[in-house]
Design a protein around this motif. Structure first.
Motif, PDB file in Angstrom:
ATOM      1  N   MET A 268       6.778  -9.589   7.110  1.00 16.67           N
ATOM      2  CA  MET A 268       6.196  -9.478   5.722  1.00 16.67           C
ATOM      3  C   MET A 268       5.686 -10.830   5.325  1.00 16.67           C
ATOM      4  N   ASP A 270       3.570 -13.187   2.447  1.00 19.47           N
ATOM      5  CA  ASP A 270       3.172 -13.126   1.076  1.00 19.47           C
ATOM      6  C   ASP A 270       1.792 -13.791   0.855  1.00 19.47           C
ATOM      7  N   VAL A 364       2.476  -6.892  -4.687  1.00 25.11           N
ATOM      8  CA  VAL A 364       2.605  -6.458  -3.310  1.00 25.11           C
ATOM      9  C   VAL A 364       2.261  -7.519  -2.440  1.00 25.11           C
ATOM     10  N   HIS A 365       2.702  -7.037  -1.001  1.00 23.12           N
ATOM     11  CA  HIS A 365       2.858  -8.247   0.106  1.00 23.12           C
ATOM     12  C   HIS A 365       1.983  -7.494   1.378  1.00 23.12           C
ATOM     13  N   ARG A 366       2.056  -8.242   2.225  1.00 20.11           N
ATOM     14  CA  ARG A 366       1.396  -7.573   3.420  1.00 20.11           C
ATOM     15  C   ARG A 366       2.382  -6.758   4.153  1.00 20.11           C
ATOM     16  N   HIS A 367       1.834  -5.568   4.722  1.00 18.21           N
ATOM     17  CA  HIS A 367       2.599  -4.869   5.284  1.00 18.21           C
ATOM     18  C   HIS A 367       3.140  -5.133   6.407  1.00 18.21           C
ATOM     19  N   THR A 401      -2.041   1.353   0.633  1.00 12.66           N
ATOM     20  CA  THR A 401      -1.681   1.545   1.747  1.00 12.66           C
ATOM     21  C   THR A 401      -2.693   2.619   2.750  1.00 12.66           C
ATOM     22  N   CYS A 435       4.003  -2.914  -0.440  1.00 10.66           N
ATOM     23  CA  CYS A 435       2.860  -3.609   0.213  1.00 10.66           C
ATOM     24  C   CYS A 435       1.627  -3.233  -0.087  1.00 10.66           C
TER      25      CYS A 435
END
Lengths: 845, 158
Positions: A268, A270, A364-367, A401, A435
């Motif tokens: 994950m 950021d 949210v973050h990177r999946h 998503t 994410c």
């Protein structure tokens, strides 16, 4: 082109699959051209002292800078047209400290907001007791979901996230209550006095269980009425699936001579922008609210806020405050609704500004991704089929998503021609941090998978990895796994050849060493013993603009008038400048189309129609397209005016150098004399060509607007005894269609490459049982200037006939290929498999 | 408490300072000097770098009370009346500024480096600026800017 770039020498040794119609140029890490000095005065604004909404607009005229750039472009009668590299119009304010970022907003009587967040990844809320918090002197308001006047839900694609939690929290950090107080510390202390009685539940943290095991009774359904993005249960949509997208092309039974399998994971990541989530909400006399905010899309914020506040758009007015980086993390709401609720409740301006720790929970973050790949190829290296399963952990709420799944799946084979494809992309709900968008958006995760596979396949075939890629490279005219036919340049083979041909750094000296040049640096962990060098190459593909039939437009107003005896163009859009330089490019377009020197960029706000999102590498394309179209309409009217006054046909006239010019007779009139008192203003809503939805069963459809490509070559030194890595050099070749501002293009490539380096070797939000272990810059590491090596950047300009000026989105591609290139180099140095990023020391030793 | 200090040559006197307040908060929220930035407020990113009696410090790690009777220079104090400081001009021209949030701290850190070392080598520049995080530029153009500022200063000195 008069820029500080070093033009690349003509290359006679290139083997071209197709004629290259554009031109390439490159820039080395050093040896830049001389920068002409300037003794011209630089525009300053009043600094310090009182600041407030009246003073916060970052409108900048080019006064002063006009002279400086004129010096740079002394061969040109105009400074800073399209294709040149004028300085940023906001640059002077940024180097003097006077540029007003969202966290700098200030009013004398403002309050400070703070947020109570859940410590648990999954829990029921039995009760919330505000008694002690309300009693604290200096506290003006303590609000919960009961105080939300409109709908207590928001979300980019599906409104599934509560503004304030109701009876359940689904991730650690979910907002439960908010406080306004007269000092930030008082607000923080009040938050600590709120008592929440939680019934802690077992969190769902395994995305594979969420994707496939969710029919079991002990797996919770995280959104009781959810699964809005998925198909029906049992048909690719389960109770925790946000979206399942299958891509099916060709023969599912195809067989091949050589088959390689791989399982890959992406941690994950950021966005780690430096300017924290922040802004100032000011209650207005009409009962509405004015919000000064750092965001990527004012109008999507406004739309969500209207629903939460139960107000029409006319009463929810947003102005872009200075944005300290974005990279996807500002696509979703963070403190926007909370600040507006507190301001409207207290009748006072409310400022919110997250600490770095809160920021890790505030966006949210990177999946993270788990990917299984199977590649089949013939002995000659030609790919026969690709099968893949890509599982993306969306965390507790949907955010973007569904679109991330679409990118990962549709771009899942990479920039290669493959006739038989079976890919399944899944985005799932879990109790992990939510994410959503981060630069590269689904394409980053897939690229680590498919490029790792290409290297594995090359190894199995005994073939050079660059040669294997070139043999399978996609090109204009091929059909993508979605069936979409690529109808503009796709110089995949050319980019690979260019990056492979760049000069390599000198081999490390055996007899002398500089600690600063070794893995481990001045920690003095090696003097060269155990250090192995490796070289790796990778290429990536990214879609540009919004896809799948989204009505993706931007609005621009352009006004031309005489101010103070000069002809001045004003450009007004709602498109967010987040540091990338869109304001510079807008001014360049106005100068190019209207032949004027002075351009003013109006404050960016919701007083004009939507500019769309500053994401998907789309703003120069779409807002640039809107500004160009508005300028063309203005120009048409001005030339008509000129034609009437000069007695010439409008078609024989053009605007250049603040004058009306005829090709036959030269300068006909000064623009100011044609305009007189007239104000010529046009507003245009501009769209790129339409896209179409994907078939939900086969993933077929013309879903994307444009494809963009970048290739990287990485050189690394690895201390194989300690697992320490130093990236020695990172080079990039990218096609940008048209370099609107060459310096800014190279800046995007540098910055994007650095974020890919971070994902390759250091950046990961560590999540254990749904809890974030490292929410700080002490423990979440991003590359420093010591970690980032010199770069050679080679920029191709192969015009896309469908795009304004032929441009191609620039921002994301360099983030995609740098990660797999660096990992390939580490594999070459160590001989290890390395199936997970970021690569950590224990993966190597 | 009351704190008296000199910032960018001007005397400041601020009242009702809470003991836990940082110098960064006092500058940004009490003295109208928001140029020093609040990116991490834990001494990791360098965005709030200011001079405290000629020594660069992270203003977020200095208690406001520690600034009593001290001399502070922030990014707002680098430029002259009419003209940018050569370091500021170099950052602007070299394209070392994108979002600009790291820029104030990097300017002070670079200013300090060039006071100590007139012509720093690349490794020296990297070492000196290792405490300043930038998320936009990949540092390449920051390196360019430092070298440009150094050469401008050298030209001006001859």
């Amino acid at each position: 082109m008069n820029t500080p770039m070093t033009p690349s020498p003509a290359r006679s040794d290139q083997r071209l699959d197709a004629p290259i119609t554009g031109r390439g140029w490159s820039v080395r890490d050093s040896g830049r051209g001389s920068h002409p000095d300037t003794s011209q005065p630089i525009a300053r604004t009043a600094g310090g002292g009182s600041r407030g909404p009246d003073d916060v607009d970052n409108t900048v005229t080019r006064t002063g800078l006009v002279k400086a750039t004129s010096t740079r472009m002394d061969q040109s009668s105009h400074s800073g047209k399209v294709g040149e590299s004028p300085l940023r119009p906001d640059g002077t304010l940024k180097v003097t400290g006077e540029f007003a970022y969202s966290s700098d907003m200030w009013l004398a009587d403002m309050l400070w907001g703070a947020t109570l967040r859940s410590p648990h990844p999954y829990a029921c809320i039995r009760s919330v007791d505000l008694t002690e918090a309300v009693k604290l002197p200096g506290v003006y308001a303590v609000l919960t979901h009961e105080d939300v006047p409109g709908e207590n839900l928001y979300g980019l694609e599906h409104a599934d996230q509560p503004v304030l939690a109701v009876d359940v929290v689904r991730y650690q950090g979910e907002a439960v209550a908010i406080v306004a107080a007269d000092h930030p510390e008082t607000a923080r202390r009040a938050v600590e006095k709120i008592v929440v009685d939680y019934e802690v539940l077992e969190p769902l943290v395994d995305p594979e269980v969420a994707a496939f095991g969710d029919m079991a009774d002990d797996v919770p359904r995280l959104h009781p009425d959810g699964n809005k993005g998925g198909g029906p249960e049992g048909q690719g949509g389960g109770k925790n699936i946000v979206r399942h997208l299958p891509i099916r092309k060709g023969n599912p039974e195809a067989t091949a001579d050589v088959v390689v399998h791989g399982e890959y994971e992406v941690g994950m990541q950021d966005q780690a922008f430096l300017g924290p989530e922040s802004g100032l909400a000011v209650p207005a006399e009409d009962g509405g609210v004015d919000l000064y905010i750092a965001t990527q899309w004012l109008h999507v914020d406004q739309k969500q806020l209207c629903r939460v506040l139960g107000m029409p758009a006319a009463k929810v007015r947003l102005t872009l405050a200075g944005v300290g980086g974005a990279f996807g993390a500002r696509e979703d709401l963070s403190m926007q609704a909370h600040a507006c609720l507190l301001a409207l409740h207290t009748g006072k301006p409310v400022k919110m500004s997250y600490s770095r720790e809160e920021s890790f929970f505030g966006h949210v973050h990177r999946h993270p991704a788990k990917m299984r790949y199977e590649h089949g190829a013939n002995r000659d290296g030609k790919l026969v089929y690709v099968k893949a399963q890509i599982i993306l952990d969306g965390g507790a709420y949907a955010s973007s998503t569904p679109a991330v799944v679409a990118n990962a799946a549709t771009l899942g084979v990479g920039p290669y021609k493959v006739n038989n494809v079976a890919i399944d992309g899944y985005g799932v709900y879990t109790n992990n941090p939510p994410c959503g968008a981060m630069r590269g958006f689904g394409a980053v995760q897939a690229a680590f998978g498919y490029e790792s596979q290409m290297d594995k396949l090359a190894d199995a075939l005994g073939m050079d990895p660059v040669e294997l890629r070139i043999r399978n490279a996609m090109a204009e005219g091929i059909s993508m796994p979605t069936g979409q036919v690529v109808d503009s340049a796709a110089p995949v083979a050319e980019l690979l050849r260019r990056v492979a041909a760049m000069p390599l750094p000198p081999e490390p000296q055996q007899d002398s060493y500089d600690l600063r040049q070794l893995p481990g640096g001045v920690s003095n962990t090696t003097h060269g013993e155990g250090v192995r060098r490796g070289v790796g190459i990778a290429i990536g593909i990214k879609n540009v603009c919004f896809s799948e039939g989204f009505d993706d437009y931007s609005t621009a107003k352009v006004r031309l008038e005489v101010i103070g005896g000069e002809s001045v163009a004003m450009v007004h859009t709602a498109a967010a400048e987040v540091g990338q330089g869109l304001v510079t490019v807008q001014a360049q377009i106005a100068r190019t189309e209207l032949g004027v020197e002075r351009v003013t960029i109006h404050p960016i706000d919701t007083q004009i129609g939507s500019g769309g999102s500053t994401s998907a590498s789309r703003q120069t394309y779409v807002t640039g397209g809107a500004v160009k179209a508005a300028c063309e309409k203005v120009r048409g009217r001005v030339l008509k005016l000129a034609a009437e006054r000069l007695g010439r046909p409008a078609a024989a006239l053009r605007l250049d150098g603040d004058k009306v010019v005829s090709d036959a007779d030269g300068v006909m009139a000064a623009l100011v004399d044609v305009l007189h008192e007239d104000v010529v203003e046009e507003t245009v809503k501009w769209r790129h060509r339409p896209t179409h939805p994907l078939d939900p069963e086969t993933g077929q459809g013309n879903a994307h607007v444009q494809y963009a490509f970048a290739a990287h070559r990485a050189v690394v030194d690895v201390d194989v005894d300690l697992g320490l890595i130093r990236v020695v050099q990172l080079d990039c070749a990218q096609d940008v269609g048209k370099a609107m501002n060459p310096d800014a293009v190279v800046g995007q490539i540098h910055g994007g490459s650095a974020q890919g380096l971070g994902l390759a070797v250091m950046e990961e939000i560590q999540v254990t049982d749904g809890k974030v272990r490292n929410p700080s810059f002490t423990d979440y590491l991003i590359p420093t200037i010591l970690d980032m090596p010199p770069m050679t950047v080679d920029v191709l300009e192969l015009a896309d006939p469908h795009a304004p000026y032929g441009l191609r989105g620039v921002g994301e591609p360099p983030t995609i290929s740098s990660t797999p290139a660096i990992v390939a180099a580490i594999r070459a140095a160590t001989g290890k498999d390395l199936t997970r990023v970021p690569v950590q020391p224990h993966h190597i030793i | 408490m009351r704190v008296k200090c000199t910032v960018n040559g001007e005397k400041h006197e601020i009242d009702d300072v809470w003991e836990g307040e940082s110098l960064l908060y006092a500058l940004r929220e009490r003295m109208g000097l928001p140029g020093s930035k609040n990116a991490c407020e834990q001494g990791e990113c360098g965005s709030c770098t200011v001079y405290l009696d000629q020594t660069p410090v992270c203003a977020c790690l200095v208690a406001a009370g520690q600034a009593q009777d001290r001399d502070i220079v922030t990014v707002e104090g680098l430029a002259g009346e009419e003209k940018l400081h050569p370091v500021q001009q170099a950052f602007l021209e070299a394209g070392a500024v994108q979002c600009g949030f790291c820029t104030p701290g990097l300017l002070v850190a670079t200013h300090d480096l060039l006071e100590r070392e007139e012509q720093p080598s690349d490794p020296e520049i990297r070492e000196a600026l290792a405490g300043n995080l930038c998320r936009c530029t990949g540092y390449e153009k920051i390196l360019d800017a430092v070298k440009l500022a150094a050469s401008r200063k050298a030209e001006a000195a001859t």
